[in-house]
Write a protein that holds these residues in place. Structure first.
Motif, mmCIF file in Angstrom:
data_model
loop_
_atom_site.group_PDB
_atom_site.id
_atom_site.type_symbol
_atom_site.label_atom_id
_atom_site.label_comp_id
_atom_site.label_asym_id
_atom_site.label_seq_id
_atom_site.Cartn_x
_atom_site.Cartn_y
_atom_site.Cartn_z
ATOM 1 N N GLN A 1 -1.940 11.796 1.128
ATOM 2 C CA GLN A 1 -1.133 11.644 2.334
ATOM 3 C C GLN A 1 -0.235 12.853 2.596
ATOM 4 O O GLN A 1 -0.174 13.352 3.716
ATOM 5 C CB GLN A 1 -0.287 10.378 2.240
ATOM 6 C CG GLN A 1 0.532 10.107 3.480
ATOM 7 C CD GLN A 1 1.244 8.772 3.405
ATOM 8 O OE1 GLN A 1 1.040 8.002 2.488
ATOM 9 N NE2 GLN A 1 2.077 8.505 4.378
ATOM 10 N N HIS B 1 -2.663 6.807 1.649
ATOM 11 C CA HIS B 1 -3.775 7.616 1.162
ATOM 12 C C HIS B 1 -3.298 8.492 0.001
ATOM 13 O O HIS B 1 -2.189 9.023 0.037
ATOM 14 C CB HIS B 1 -4.301 8.482 2.310
ATOM 15 C CG HIS B 1 -5.604 9.123 2.019
ATOM 16 N ND1 HIS B 1 -5.706 10.280 1.301
ATOM 17 C CD2 HIS B 1 -6.864 8.757 2.345
ATOM 18 C CE1 HIS B 1 -6.974 10.620 1.192
ATOM 19 N NE2 HIS B 1 -7.697 9.708 1.823
ATOM 20 N N SER C 1 0.835 -1.191 0.000
ATOM 21 C CA SER C 1 0.000 0.000 0.000
ATOM 22 C C SER C 1 0.873 1.245 0.000
ATOM 23 O O SER C 1 1.846 1.349 0.731
ATOM 24 C CB SER C 1 -0.894 0.001 1.234
ATOM 25 O OG SER C 1 -1.617 1.200 1.296
#
Length: 90
Positions: free
Chosen positions: A69, A66, A63
């Motif tokens: 981020q 976000h 991952s």
């Protein structure tokens, strides 16, 4: 083949291999699944964790966080700076 974690009514826990889930059900119904420690016929499946197949290393995705981020971090840094410079007891 399938392995089950089993436990008897005397709390003895053990593993047993069966040809299939149906084979376990048949043997259990016939009363031939017994505890190897005490010989009890009152044996049931114990709680066990599922066996999960591992993915090859080249298929594991990491991952990246976000999508916003960096913007969120910058906002939090600015908020922290404002709070610590203007508030008491921080």
């Amino acid at each position: 083949m399938i392995t089950y974690s089993l436990a008897c009514n005397n709390q003895h826990k053990f593993d047993a291999w069966f040809r299939s889930a149906e084979a376990y059900d048949e043997q259990h119904a016939k009363g031939i699944v017994t505890c190897p420690v005490c010989g009890s016929l009152k044996v049931d499946k114990a709680l066990m964790a599922p066996a999960l197949a591992r993915m090859s290393a080249d298929r594991i995705s990491v991952s990246t966080g976000h999508p916003m981020q960096s913007e969120i971090r910058e906002f939090l840094r600015a908020m922290r700076k404002k709070v610590t410079s203007e508030a008491d007891y921080v």
